[in-house]
Design a protein around this motif. Structure first.
Motif, mmCIF file in Angstrom:
data_model
loop_
_atom_site.group_PDB
_atom_site.id
_atom_site.type_symbol
_atom_site.label_atom_id
_atom_site.label_comp_id
_atom_site.label_asym_id
_atom_site.label_seq_id
_atom_site.Cartn_x
_atom_site.Cartn_y
_atom_site.Cartn_z
ATOM 1 N N GLU A 162 53.550 13.737 -1.943
ATOM 2 C CA GLU A 162 52.849 14.144 -0.381
ATOM 3 C C GLU A 162 51.692 14.119 -0.648
ATOM 4 N N ALA A 163 51.158 16.017 -0.909
ATOM 5 C CA ALA A 163 49.851 16.111 -0.554
ATOM 6 C C ALA A 163 48.791 15.017 -1.507
ATOM 7 N N THR A 164 49.401 15.354 -2.855
ATOM 8 C CA THR A 164 48.104 14.219 -3.649
ATOM 9 C C THR A 164 48.224 12.550 -2.865
ATOM 10 N N GLU A 165 49.531 11.995 -1.994
ATOM 11 C CA GLU A 165 49.072 10.989 -2.029
ATOM 12 C C GLU A 165 47.909 11.004 -0.244
ATOM 13 N N ASP A 166 48.181 11.486 0.829
ATOM 14 C CA ASP A 166 47.385 12.250 1.178
ATOM 15 C C ASP A 166 45.439 12.320 0.751
ATOM 16 N N CYS A 167 45.201 13.170 -0.568
ATOM 17 C CA CYS A 167 44.154 12.603 -1.111
ATOM 18 C C CYS A 167 43.742 11.830 -0.747
ATOM 19 N N LEU A 168 44.831 10.572 -1.862
ATOM 20 C CA LEU A 168 44.057 9.769 -2.269
ATOM 21 C C LEU A 168 44.042 8.600 -1.270
ATOM 22 N N ALA A 169 45.011 8.680 -0.070
ATOM 23 C CA ALA A 169 44.918 7.742 0.783
ATOM 24 C C ALA A 169 43.665 8.598 2.060
ATOM 25 N N ALA A 170 42.696 9.375 1.991
ATOM 26 C CA ALA A 170 42.011 9.728 2.208
ATOM 27 C C ALA A 170 40.768 9.220 1.645
ATOM 28 N N ILE A 171 40.687 9.256 0.197
ATOM 29 C CA ILE A 171 39.951 8.563 -0.785
ATOM 30 C C ILE A 171 39.307 6.783 0.040
ATOM 31 N N ALA A 172 40.589 6.493 -0.054
ATOM 32 C CA ALA A 172 41.050 5.210 0.104
ATOM 33 C C ALA A 172 40.093 4.282 1.232
ATOM 34 N N SER A 173 40.830 5.350 1.885
ATOM 35 C CA SER A 173 39.237 5.074 4.001
ATOM 36 C C SER A 173 38.422 5.284 3.754
ATOM 37 N N LEU A 174 37.902 6.205 3.463
ATOM 38 C CA LEU A 174 36.512 6.825 3.432
ATOM 39 C C LEU A 174 35.952 6.908 2.322
ATOM 40 N N ASP A 175 35.892 7.073 1.378
ATOM 41 C CA ASP A 175 34.769 6.746 -0.146
ATOM 42 C C ASP A 175 33.808 5.469 -0.020
ATOM 43 N N GLY A 176 34.180 4.169 1.016
ATOM 44 C CA GLY A 176 33.272 3.728 0.824
ATOM 45 C C GLY A 176 32.363 3.609 1.611
ATOM 46 N N ARG A 177 32.440 4.772 2.989
ATOM 47 C CA ARG A 177 31.411 5.825 3.378
ATOM 48 C C ARG A 177 30.685 6.649 2.618
ATOM 49 N N VAL A 178 31.616 7.256 2.147
ATOM 50 C CA VAL A 178 30.985 8.450 1.680
ATOM 51 C C VAL A 178 30.155 8.252 0.588
ATOM 52 N N GLY A 179 31.084 7.763 -1.083
ATOM 53 C CA GLY A 179 30.064 7.702 -1.754
ATOM 54 C C GLY A 179 30.238 8.682 -2.400
ATOM 55 N N ALA A 180 31.770 9.608 -2.790
ATOM 56 C CA ALA A 180 31.689 11.222 -3.329
ATOM 57 C C ALA A 180 31.680 10.644 -4.393
ATOM 58 N N TRP A 181 32.876 9.612 -5.201
ATOM 59 C CA TRP A 181 33.408 9.805 -6.402
ATOM 60 C C TRP A 181 33.200 8.984 -7.580
ATOM 61 N N GLN A 182 32.904 8.955 -8.757
ATOM 62 C CA GLN A 182 32.355 8.037 -10.086
ATOM 63 C C GLN A 182 33.805 7.574 -9.904
ATOM 64 N N SER A 183 34.820 7.959 -10.670
ATOM 65 C CA SER A 183 35.899 7.837 -10.474
ATOM 66 C C SER A 183 37.273 8.336 -9.857
ATOM 67 N N VAL A 184 38.563 7.509 -9.820
ATOM 68 C CA VAL A 184 39.387 8.159 -9.287
ATOM 69 C C VAL A 184 40.415 7.847 -9.930
#
Length: 476
Positions: free
Chosen positions: A21-43
């Motif tokens: 569940e914790a990992t899915e929460d993180c992946l969901a947050a990345i999917a919803s927010l990183d389009g704005r933040v752009g923090a990730w090079q690769s997931v």
């Protein structure tokens, strides 16, 4: 909402949370927010899910036996840390296809401690820069301003932004002149600059092998401490016992929370060193010093034998010469697709002679001895982490650095914990408020437990931090 490391560890123990569940929460947050933040090079979504499932099975099989508080915790790696078979770009478009031949020791330890690797976060090219910008690979958006692209701090820019925005509970950064503490400060989270030589740097793309140090970024001091122990390779049972029974590092941190800081002598900036610090940052700093006094600490002026500004000269020779050793050939090639601001920082290394480099190394030893003598009787020195608040990217002077106070920690072989002091009020003429302010607790090399304990006591007295406008689950 992404839970903290400590919340996850406690939840796994009582069955109220699960690594999946914790990992899915993180992946969901990345999917919803990183389009704005752009923090990730690769997931690494599929691999993270598989690791979380394995961690969950192991927790079930352990049946109450200690596995350590980092077990099943999702985390990120700055994209200069090697993982075998994975691309490590070090923030360079020229290295977009560079596959890591082996996993670095720090990354391996986190995985062996049960951590779930979510992916790699963006960085300034070859970690050479304090503002967090990258011309070709992208500059992460500081989560504290949803309207204006502000400096996230560098060079561990993506790690700072990802944790601050709630996309990961914690992340690895590296610090050569402030590259853990600067993004921690400008993104409103906690960062630990570890003692030189304490953590191995194999499998980490070098900037300056003399001064490079890896360290954790997290939302709380306790989380940074828990990740730090995993990076040290501390046996799981030992960490579990310390954390639960009050021995070792966590016992010292709790004691500081319970007893205050009576008997601790803390150095603060002299009037001369306060010059040039942003008014909002300085006001937050002074308020933090009052909190420390209220906790029982003795706070007195401390003047280093060499000023913070003067320390940059010798450090410049060391870092520039060593970075040129590694990247000079690439930077000398006018056709190479590198960040031109990084090129301008590395190329001066070509003119540094062997004699000048050796003289700088000798001078550093002299400065270390002089500082140690002057620091007798002090437990820590507290400074603002940066002289300024997060600037709009287009206002950042790329020929300068926000590392005035942080680079001393590397040059003097200290350890240091950066912790937020709050957020700034709105300024005159519509100047943005609500931006994070921060202090750092610099202690002698090897005194990470003391630095973390002082920061934890302050953090508790400060009270909770608000979430930034760009936060997992939607803008606040």
């Amino acid at each position: 909402m992404t839970a903290t490391v400590a919340e996850l560890a406690a939840g796994y123990r009582d069955g109220s949370r699960s690594p999946v569940e914790a990992t899915e929460d993180c992946l969901a947050a990345i999917a919803s927010l990183d389009g704005r933040v752009g923090a990730w090079q690769s997931v690494y979504a599929d691999e993270a899910r598989a690791a979380a499932e394995a961690a969950e099975v192991a927790l079930t099989l352990a049946a109450g036996e200690p596995v350590g508080p980092f077990w099943g915790v999702p985390f990120a790696l700055k994209d200069i840390v090697d993982v075998e078979g994975r691309v490590t770009t070090a923030g360079s478009a020229e290295w977009a296809g560079r596959v890591s031949p082996a996993t670095g020791t720090v990354a391996r330890r986190l995985l062996e401690a049960g951590g779930v690797l979510l992916g790699k976060t963006k960085t300034v090219e070859f970690a050479m820069g304090g503002w967090g910008t990258n011309q070709h690979m992208g500059t992460p958006w500081n989560p504290w301003d949803a309207e204006v692209l502000r400096t996230p701090g560098g060079s561990s820019s993506g790690s700072g932004a990802a944790v601050a925005a709630g996309m990961a509970p914690c992340a690895v950064g590296t610090d050569t002149g402030g590259s853990v503490r600067l993004p921690a400060a400008l993104c409103g989270i906690v960062g630990l600059k570890t003692t030189e030589g304490l953590l191995p740097i194999d499998g980490i793309v070098p900037l300056s092998h003399t001064l490079d140090t890896p360290g954790p970024l997290a939302r709380t001091v306790l989380d940074a401490a828990l990740m730090f122990d995993a990076m040290l390779g501390t046996p799981a049972a030992e960490v579990e016992r310390d954390w639960l029974a009050g021995d070792g590092r966590y016992g010292a941190m709790r004691a500081a929370l319970e007893r205050g800081l009576g008997g601790r002598r803390i150095g603060c900036l002299s009037d001369a060193e306060r010059a040039g610090v942003d008014a909002a940052q300085l006001a937050a700093y002074d308020a933090a010093l009052e909190v420390l006094v209220g906790l029982g600490a003795e706070v007195v002026n401390f003047d280093p034998p060499t000023s913070f500004e003067e320390m940059k000269n010798t450090r410049f020779v060391i870092v520039t010469a060593e970075s040129y050793h590694y990247y000079g050939e690439l930077m000398e090639d006018p056709t190479s697709k590198v960040d031109e601001r990084v090129r301008a920082r590395v190329l001066p290394g070509a003119s540094i002679t062997a004699s000048e480099y050796i003289a700088a190394m000798v001078q550093r030893r002299i400065d270390l001895a002089e500082f140690a003598a002057a620091f007798e009787g002090f437990d820590a020195m507290v400074t603002p982490t940066t002289p300024m608040l997060p600037l709009p990217v287009d206002e950042a002077d790329e020929t300068n650095t926000p590392a005035l106070f942080t680079r001393a920690g590397n040059f003097l072989a200290l350890c240091s914990t950066t912790v937020p002091t709050g957020v700034s009020p709105a300024g005159p003429a519509g100047t943005a408020g609500g931006l994070p302010t921060s202090i750092q607790f610099m202690c002698r090399g090897g005194d990470e437990t003391l630095s973390l304990s002082l920061a934890a006591a302050y953090e508790s007295a400060r009270g909770p931090m608000p979430n930034p406008p760009l936060w997992a689950g939607g803008e606040q």
